[in-house]
Design a protein around this motif. Structure first.
Motif, PDB file in Angstrom:
ATOM      1  N   ALA A 196       0.967  -1.236  -0.150  1.00  0.00           N
ATOM      2  CA  ALA A 196      -0.070   0.015   0.024  1.00  0.00           C
ATOM      3  C   ALA A 196       0.943   1.279   0.106  1.00  0.00           C
ATOM      4  O   ALA A 196       0.621   2.213  -0.844  1.00  0.00           O
ATOM      5  CB  ALA A 196      -0.996   0.151   1.247  1.00  0.00           C
ATOM      6  N   LYS A 197       1.877   1.360   0.847  1.00  0.00           N
ATOM      7  CA  LYS A 197       2.603   2.311   0.688  1.00  0.00           C
ATOM      8  C   LYS A 197       3.659   2.726  -0.535  1.00  0.00           C
ATOM      9  O   LYS A 197       3.602   3.908  -1.004  1.00  0.00           O
ATOM     10  CB  LYS A 197       3.809   2.099   2.091  1.00  0.00           C
ATOM     11  N   VAL A 198       4.260   1.739  -0.899  1.00  0.00           N
ATOM     12  CA  VAL A 198       4.815   2.015  -2.207  1.00  0.00           C
ATOM     13  C   VAL A 198       4.085   2.231  -3.316  1.00  0.00           C
ATOM     14  O   VAL A 198       4.242   2.609  -4.423  1.00  0.00           O
ATOM     15  CB  VAL A 198       5.965   0.816  -2.666  1.00  0.00           C
ATOM     16  N   CYS A 199       2.486   1.851  -3.189  1.00  0.00           N
ATOM     17  CA  CYS A 199       1.791   2.216  -4.298  1.00  0.00           C
ATOM     18  C   CYS A 199       0.785   3.465  -4.067  1.00  0.00           C
ATOM     19  O   CYS A 199      -0.279   3.677  -4.630  1.00  0.00           O
ATOM     20  CB  CYS A 199       0.502   1.065  -4.207  1.00  0.00           C
ATOM     21  N   GLY A 200       1.263   4.381  -3.125  1.00  0.00           N
ATOM     22  CA  GLY A 200       0.902   5.762  -2.953  1.00  0.00           C
ATOM     23  C   GLY A 200      -0.191   5.860  -2.141  1.00  0.00           C
ATOM     24  O   GLY A 200      -0.728   6.966  -2.079  1.00  0.00           O
ATOM     25  N   ILE A 201      -0.415   4.930  -1.102  1.00  0.00           N
ATOM     26  CA  ILE A 201      -1.555   4.937  -0.201  1.00  0.00           C
ATOM     27  C   ILE A 201      -0.874   5.553   1.103  1.00  0.00           C
ATOM     28  O   ILE A 201      -0.486   4.746   1.694  1.00  0.00           O
ATOM     29  CB  ILE A 201      -2.388   3.555  -0.059  1.00  0.00           C
ATOM     30  N   ASP A 202      -0.991   6.685   1.292  1.00  0.00           N
ATOM     31  CA  ASP A 202      -0.069   7.361   2.484  1.00  0.00           C
ATOM     32  C   ASP A 202      -1.031   7.293   3.917  1.00  0.00           C
ATOM     33  O   ASP A 202      -0.696   7.237   4.871  1.00  0.00           O
ATOM     34  CB  ASP A 202       0.228   8.746   2.111  1.00  0.00           C
ATOM     35  N   GLU A 203      -2.293   7.092   3.737  1.00  0.00           N
ATOM     36  CA  GLU A 203      -3.035   6.973   5.004  1.00  0.00           C
ATOM     37  C   GLU A 203      -2.831   5.807   5.702  1.00  0.00           C
ATOM     38  O   GLU A 203      -2.394   4.755   5.187  1.00  0.00           O
ATOM     39  CB  GLU A 203      -4.740   6.965   4.647  1.00  0.00           C
ATOM     40  N   GLU A 204      -2.848   6.130   6.984  1.00  0.00           N
ATOM     41  CA  GLU A 204      -2.589   4.761   7.912  1.00  0.00           C
ATOM     42  C   GLU A 204      -3.880   3.736   7.676  1.00  0.00           C
ATOM     43  O   GLU A 204      -5.038   4.166   7.976  1.00  0.00           O
ATOM     44  CB  GLU A 204      -2.552   5.202   9.334  1.00  0.00           C
ATOM     45  N   ILE A 205      -3.631   2.522   7.497  1.00  0.00           N
ATOM     46  CA  ILE A 205      -4.687   1.648   7.531  1.00  0.00           C
ATOM     47  C   ILE A 205      -4.959   0.870   8.856  1.00  0.00           C
ATOM     48  O   ILE A 205      -5.734   0.848   9.478  1.00  0.00           O
ATOM     49  CB  ILE A 205      -4.359   0.626   6.100  1.00  0.00           C
ATOM     50  N   VAL A 206      -3.681   0.262   8.965  1.00  0.00           N
ATOM     51  CA  VAL A 206      -3.409  -0.643  10.300  1.00  0.00           C
ATOM     52  C   VAL A 206      -2.592   0.056  11.147  1.00  0.00           C
ATOM     53  O   VAL A 206      -1.639   1.060  10.754  1.00  0.00           O
ATOM     54  CB  VAL A 206      -2.825  -2.129   9.871  1.00  0.00           C
ATOM     55  N   ASP A 207      -2.938   0.174  12.544  1.00  0.00           N
ATOM     56  CA  ASP A 207      -1.982   0.645  13.487  1.00  0.00           C
ATOM     57  C   ASP A 207      -0.626   0.779  13.417  1.00  0.00           C
ATOM     58  O   ASP A 207       0.015  -0.282  13.380  1.00  0.00           O
ATOM     59  CB  ASP A 207      -2.388   0.350  14.965  1.00  0.00           C
ATOM     60  N   ASN A 208      -0.071   1.883  12.945  1.00  0.00           N
ATOM     61  CA  ASN A 208       1.404   1.838  12.522  1.00  0.00           C
ATOM     62  C   ASN A 208       2.117   1.495  13.602  1.00  0.00           C
ATOM     63  O   ASN A 208       3.423   0.768  13.463  1.00  0.00           O
ATOM     64  CB  ASN A 208       1.762   3.309  11.990  1.00  0.00           C
ATOM     65  N   LYS A 209       1.894   1.545  14.949  1.00  0.00           N
ATOM     66  CA  LYS A 209       2.689   0.960  16.019  1.00  0.00           C
ATOM     67  C   LYS A 209       2.731  -0.518  16.167  1.00  0.00           C
ATOM     68  O   LYS A 209       3.873  -1.120  16.292  1.00  0.00           O
ATOM     69  CB  LYS A 209       1.925   1.421  17.289  1.00  0.00           C
ATOM     70  N   LYS A 210       1.761  -1.148  15.637  1.00  0.00           N
ATOM     71  CA  LYS A 210       1.676  -2.540  15.608  1.00  0.00           C
ATOM     72  C   LYS A 210       2.203  -2.957  14.223  1.00  0.00           C
ATOM     73  O   LYS A 210       3.010  -4.132  14.308  1.00  0.00           O
ATOM     74  CB  LYS A 210       0.075  -3.341  15.464  1.00  0.00           C
ATOM     75  N   VAL A 211       2.262  -2.352  13.198  1.00  0.00           N
ATOM     76  CA  VAL A 211       2.973  -2.494  11.885  1.00  0.00           C
ATOM     77  C   VAL A 211       4.635  -2.528  12.272  1.00  0.00           C
ATOM     78  O   VAL A 211       4.980  -3.325  11.901  1.00  0.00           O
ATOM     79  CB  VAL A 211       2.814  -1.406  10.965  1.00  0.00           C
ATOM     80  N   LEU A 212       4.899  -1.492  12.897  1.00  0.00           N
ATOM     81  CA  LEU A 212       6.438  -1.463  13.259  1.00  0.00           C
ATOM     82  C   LEU A 212       6.755  -2.268  14.276  1.00  0.00           C
ATOM     83  O   LEU A 212       7.949  -2.987  14.003  1.00  0.00           O
ATOM     84  CB  LEU A 212       6.706  -0.170  13.917  1.00  0.00           C
ATOM     85  N   SER A 213       6.015  -2.622  15.198  1.00  0.00           N
ATOM     86  CA  SER A 213       6.221  -3.992  15.969  1.00  0.00           C
ATOM     87  C   SER A 213       6.391  -5.202  15.063  1.00  0.00           C
ATOM     88  O   SER A 213       7.541  -5.999  15.615  1.00  0.00           O
ATOM     89  CB  SER A 213       5.336  -4.085  17.077  1.00  0.00           C
TER      90      SER A 213
END
Length: 871
Positions: free
Chosen positions: A667-684
């Motif tokens: 999603a990010k590399v496809c230009g979707i900048d809005e947070e979809i899933v909690d970024n803290k959990k993604v980073l974890s």
């Protein structure tokens, strides 16, 4: 690095000093504290003291052993320039030929010197001496026994490969530069079946030198049962094979020529038995006496061209050897036959040809046409290619990142990539030794590849059009492998969830890159139909997760919701909602599923550290795993016992999967900048992957699967681990392996969150495996050579810089993870160049095309962008 040193390395193939700024990076330091500058010739990088090669630097000694650098056009085939200066991997018959190493060599003979005749190559690597086919017969039929230079070095500045040769007997500075055109946004000139080897000689002695350059080759175009001959052409010759009525794909020509009118040609080597042809050829080379013969009617063993060279002390001469090939037919046809009426009969998916024909055969009539175009446009194409190279390397990104991105751009010059007769892109997953590996621009593999949509966006759009029109039926099912030649074809197998859902996000990417609303309006209904199929097939109860068994890139079906494929689903729901709203469509259903899916993913599939897999069999629409349709899953009696105890084979359950939240990266590399899933959990999750799956040494790691991707003392990122227990007896079939495409995916995703140290540790381990000692630095393999997934490396540019241009809103985004001073390469639909920050102020310098910036966001903050920011 001083410009003088740069010129000494690159002179002869680049305009004087044009790489000075490119290598020096305007004096800026890379964000990780390393300087991206190359070291002056003769100096020793600190890394070399530990036996390691500095990234983006020269290959020498043991690091030259496996270097093979592709030269050729996209979809046209290739030859490789080895680190020694040898030619290998000759693959011009529309298929890979990885061990096609014909007797083909350049030589120099300096008159009056005792040991003045040598092949223009460094020493033969040890691995070639024994262990190859026929090696027990003493290497007959090779040039291995002829004198060579004492030492060689190799530099890669994609698409240029530079060999430097030294020898105590030859008072010359000699370099070889191999290249072929590569120009962003110009896919046709970047797809030419051609290349060049520029041999540069400088008299470094005190006396005038009288010498003869030669280039000799057997007729490697010769095919069994066909008439073959060597034809004349100005200042060169053409290796030809006629093919037959039954086998027209064996017809082929390969031209070798230069522009020096003093060239003399031996069109037919001495004909005889045993070693006669090469013996007589070398006799004439050694004596600096060109052998000149006329063409014969057929079966010439080989041919040579000779160019006289006279140099006063300090003088130089460049011999530009141009080559091109023309093989207009093939015997390749993949995929099932059509049995459905196309929903769009005007879209051109009914090829007249039964077999694949390369794009260049639609533009050029014969070898003469190709050679003429190549020669006439050589200077212009070289200048434009140099401009790309200068721009690409004018970067302060970490050297390991630059090297990884550039090394995998060679995939575009390998037989992995094909262009069909109408110019559409088509790709294998990789290359077997003599055939393509896993056909059809496989959607779940090509999901990872990020280079083409930015460098050649129109080619990438052709993949989306094929997926949504040619490979998709009326109910939304999508075949994840395109046929060759491209055509409508029946439903052959189950769909691939990650491939089909990834295509919806990539549609969003292509729309943002091109800014073409009409194109989006044409494809959106097909994308909506595709997503609706995915919902019916894998989320029939509307949970927002994929519950039913779903096929994916690991060649198995996952049973029950999991972080990997559900994240693809959520990304696709978000993408369709964004595109639908833009077109005025009702997307409320998709937004509802998205909300539900995010809650389930975060609450039920996150174990506190990383996202997991909830294996389910009961309560599904699918039949028992023993009866369900699948690619790999068959159940022996022993496996049925495991099924009752552990559930279906080939799952990951409580494991920490490196791809466990990949949908958010896509999603990010496809230009979707809005947070979809909690970024803290993604980073974890990402940090857990680094913690548990990254190994600096694999000597104690058990891998009964495919170990040579990474093994022994290599470092690498495992696909999965089970740090908290719960590993199944038969986890998914590749779980113990290391794939570079996934290493780059994780590295890029970590970079988006500013975790440079962890990301660079992964990239460093990967590129150290590909340092030339054991593996080819320009061939990251997985299921085949030059594996397409490795083009995930291009995503690291965006990961470090956050640079993205949205052509829909004409917004330039910069979100630097490497400070307020950086320079990076950048390419989009309308042009390419350099972009970065100077003291926090954004700048753009276009090298080709243009960029229309209406607004600029730097780390989310609006910046007043004007002409003053365009350099």
């Amino acid at each position: 690095m001083r410009n003088e040193a740069i010129r000494s390395i690159c002179a002869g193939f680049l305009v004087a000093g044009c790489f000075g700024a490119a290598f020096a990076g305007d004096g800026k330091q890379a964000a990780d504290g390393q300087n991206p500058q190359r070291l002056p010739a003769g100096s020793t990088p600190a890394a070399d003291k530990a036996g390691k090669r500095a990234f983006n630097d020269t290959y020498t000694g043991k690091h030259l052993s496996r270097v093979a650098f592709p030269i050729g056009g996209m979809g046209a085939g290739m030859i490789c320039l080895e680190g020694s200066g040898a030619i290998s991997h000759v693959s011009v018959f529309n298929k890979p030929d990885m061990f096609n190493d014909p007797t083909m060599f350049a030589a120099i003979s300096v008159k009056g010197l005792e040991h003045g005749a040598k092949i223009l190559e460094g020493p033969i690597p040890d691995w070639k001496v024994f262990g190859r086919p026929m090696s027990a017969r003493g290497g007959a039929g090779t040039s291995y026994g002829l004198p060579r230079f004492d030492d060689a070095e190799f530099d890669a500045r994609f698409p240029f490969g530079i060999v430097r040769l030294r020898d105590k007997d030859i008072p010359m500075d000699i370099s070889i530069t191999g290249w072929s055109p590569f120009i962003p946004l110009d896919e046709d000139n970047s797809s030419l079946p051609c290349g060049a080897l520029e041999y540069r000689f400088i008299n470094s002695g005190k006396s005038e030198l009288d010498a003869v350059f030669s280039f000799s080759t057997v007729n490697f175009m010769k095919q069994p049962g066909c008439k073959n001959y060597i034809r004349p052409m100005p200042n060169g010759f053409v290796l030809s094979n006629e093919g037959t009525k039954e086998k027209p794909h064996l017809q082929g020509d390969f031209a070798l020529f230069n522009v020096d009118d003093a060239t003399q040609v031996d069109h037919c080597w001495f004909r005889g038995t045993y070693f006669d042809p090469l013996s007589i050829t070398w006799k004439h080379i050694e004596n600096a006496e060109p052998r000149v013969t006329d063409p014969v009617e057929k079966d010439a063993p080989g041919a040579s061209l000779f160019v006289p060279i006279k140099l006063k002390p300090g003088e130089e001469k460049i011999v530009r050897l141009l080559f091109s090939w023309y093989v207009p037919n093939s015997d390749m046809r993949t995929g099932p036959e059509a049995n459905e009426n196309p929903s769009d009969p005007e879209s051109g998916y009914s090829p007249k040809e039964k077999y694949y024909k390369p794009w260049y055969s639609s533009r050029y009539q014969n070898i003469a046409d190709v050679a003429s175009y190549w020669q006439s446009n050589y200077a212009n194409l070289k200048s434009r290619t140099e401009r790309f190279t200068e721009t690409f390397y004018h970067s302060t990104l970490p050297p390991a990142v630059i090297e990884a991105v550039a090394a995998n751009l060679t995939i575009l010059k390998s037989p992995t990539v094909l262009r069909q007769y109408d110019g559409k892109l088509w790709g294998w997953e990789g290359c077997n030794d003599t055939s393509g590996c896993c056909p059809g621009s496989c959607t779940h593999v090509w999901n990872y590849a990020q280079a083409i949509p930015h460098l050649f966006p129109s080619l990438e759009r052709s993949l989306r059009e094929d997926e949504f029109f040619c490979n998709q039926n009326d109910v939304g099912y999508q075949n994840f492998r395109s046929a060759l030649p491209l055509r409508y074809h029946r439903r052959e197998f189950i769909a691939a969830a990650d491939g089909q859902l990834g295509g919806i996000m990539k549609l969003h990417r292509e729309w943002r890159i091109a800014g073409d609303d009409e194109w989006l309006r044409k494809l959106y209904p097909q994308a909506q139909n595709s997503l609706d199929y995915c919902i019916r097939e894998w989320d029939p109860r509307g949970t927002g997760t994929l519950e039913e068994p779903h096929h994916n890139t690991y060649d198995v079906e996952l049973w029950g919701p999991n972080g990997m494929c559900t994240s693809f689903y959520l990304g696709a729901l978000k993408a369709i909602a964004i595109m639908g709203k833009h077109l005025g469509e009702d997307v409320s259903r998709y937004e509802t599923l998205l909300r539900k899916g995010v809650i389930t993913l975060e609450d039920e599939l996150f174990d506190g550290e990383y996202f997991i897999h909830d294996i389910r069999v009961d309560g599904l629409n699918a039949p028992s795993p023993t009866d369900a349709k699948s690619l790999q899953t068959t159940y022996s009696d022993e496996a049925r016992v495991l099924l009752k105890k552990e559930g279906p084979k080939y799952q990951y359950g409580k494991g920490c999967l490196s791809d466990g939240i990949i949908g958010m990266w896509i999603a990010k590399v496809c230009g979707i900048d809005e947070e979809i899933v909690d970024n803290k959990k993604v980073l974890s999750h990402l940090m857990s992957v680094h913690k548990y799956n990254f190994k600096s040494d694999l000597k104690d790691h058990a891998n009964p699967q495919r170990p040579t991707f990474a093994m022994r003392n290599d470092g690498g990122l495992l696909l999965c681990s089970w740090p908290k227990g719960g590993k199944l007896s038969l986890p998914f079939i590749f779980s113990n392996e290391v794939w570079t495409g996934i290493e780059y995916q994780i590295a890029s995703h970590l970079m988006f969150f500013g975790k440079k140290q962890e990301a660079l540790a992964i990239v460093t381990a990967c590129r150290e495996r590909y340092d030339g000692t054991v593996r080819n630095p320009f061939n990251e393999f997985e299921c085949g050579h030059w594996y397409a997934r490795a083009m995930a490396s291009y995503g690291m540019i965006q990961g470090l810089t956050g640079v993205r241009y949205d052509a829909v809103t004409k917004t330039l985004y910069i979100d630097s993870q490497i400070g307020n001073d950086f320079t990076s390469f950048f390419s989009c639909h309308s042009g390419y160049g350099n972009v970065g920050l100077e003291n926090g102020i954004p700048f753009v310098k276009m090298a080709g095309g243009s960029l229309d910036v209406k607004r600029c966001l730097v780390s989310g903050k609006a910046y007043a962008f004007s002409e003053s920011n365009m350099k």
